[in-house]
Write an enzyme that holds these catalytic residues in place. Sequence first.
Site, PDB file in Angstrom:
ATOM      1  N   ASP A 104      -5.318   1.361  -2.047  1.00 36.83           N
ATOM      2  CA  ASP A 104      -5.983   2.080  -0.910  1.00 36.83           C
ATOM      3  C   ASP A 104      -5.760   3.737  -1.043  1.00 36.83           C
ATOM      4  OD1 ASP A 104      -6.937   2.889   1.903  1.00 36.83           O
ATOM      5  OD2 ASP A 104      -6.741   0.609   1.750  1.00 36.83           O
ATOM      6  N   SER A 109     -12.628  -3.254   5.967  1.00 32.08           N
ATOM      7  CA  SER A 109     -11.344  -2.895   5.512  1.00 32.08           C
ATOM      8  C   SER A 109      -9.988  -3.549   6.564  1.00 32.08           C
ATOM      9  CB  SER A 109     -11.051  -1.292   5.747  1.00 32.08           C
ATOM     10  OG  SER A 109     -11.494  -0.663   4.334  1.00 32.08           O
ATOM     11  N   HIS A 136      -6.189   5.990   6.148  1.00 33.56           N
ATOM     12  CA  HIS A 136      -6.742   4.535   6.169  1.00 33.56           C
ATOM     13  C   HIS A 136      -5.777   3.613   5.369  1.00 33.56           C
ATOM     14  CE1 HIS A 136      -9.248   1.505   3.899  1.00 33.56           C
ATOM     15  NE2 HIS A 136     -10.064   1.664   4.988  1.00 33.56           N
TER      16      HIS A 136
END
Length: 393
Positions: free
Chosen positions: A159, A337, A189
């Site tokens: 990520d 996600s 994120h």
Amino acid sequence: MPKVSAYSPMPLRRLIHLGLVACVGLALAGCVSGPGPRSGTAPTVLEVGRVYGLVPSRRESQALNRAAEALGYAAHPGQNLDGLGLYLVAVDLPEGISGQEAIAALEARVDTAVVGVNHAYRVQQDAPTSDTASLSFANAALNWPEAACRAVGPVGLIDTGVDPAAPGLQGARVVSRRFARGPRPPMQHGTDVASVLADPSRLRGVTLYAADVMATGPNDVAAGADSLVRALDWFARNDVRVVNLSLAGPYNKLLDLAVRTAAERDMVLVAAVGNAGPQAAEQFPAAFSSVIAVTAVDARQRPYRHAVRGPHVDIAAPGVDVFVPGLNGGRFVTGTSIAAPFVTARIASDRALYGRASVEAIRRAMAQDAVDLGPAGVEWIFGAGLMQAPERC
């Protein structure tokens, strides 16, 4: 239609279906992704004027270097990916040579080489929706045990970077390594995904290997296939048996080989199906046959409206307006996600699954316990249904 096999390159008819034949041919001319409802105009290929090769030995990496130089290309020394038993070779191309030409020429000279362009992969998180009725519906929806489960072994995350001081990561040990070149984007994120995965109400004693693969480019934030390959090698060398990938992009030969090799070494990959929309073609790595593909649902068990659909979808998990603790009290996050790390946590907490079961065995185990949300059986929207946690850790 079955999931794409990670054990052989994708057949031509499948590439045509996905709209990727022209993209590979135009890779070095700035080819962009298809016009799906959420794909925009972000480039499909991360690097212009470069291809990468994967070979199984140092001798063959040297042969690939010699072949590249004989063709007038500029080859870099091979990088030993000893965790995967492969060598990665970067090759720069002179002006006027397309990626397709270079791939064909190099593979013709070194028959053990898999050569490809460096496709781009992007995170799959969107803005929250307006339906924020519950702060903590996820654990209840999954019937997660009240006492958090202990992680059986280390967990991998591919990520953005991860902030180890984030409130949602209290008690987790974070080991980070950066694989991307270029400016580092914000860590939000990766931190959100890690916080869902290692939430102390869900998983205790987590050692998280966080592979930072994203870089800020001229158009957006993306990771190259080469960074994903090197991250998988890092996990293999550290005996990480389950890995979360909350990103998606096009089919790539290099990633195909690396995913297959990781699976052969008993590594289970869990990936978000992507947010390109229900009419979009399959996204990778979720569409590889050896990867668990996760879609998202909301608190009312409705499908996330932007989730990719298809026969490759394995399982559903909460992914719409999921609450993540933060410095200012927390926030809601949405996207496939966010659904993927629930499934990764489920595998990481189960001794019968972590490092012991094949991907097919894990699929069967989760399907047996899942709540069927659509038509009876496995289908294109929800896969086997809403994942459920075991009764006891």
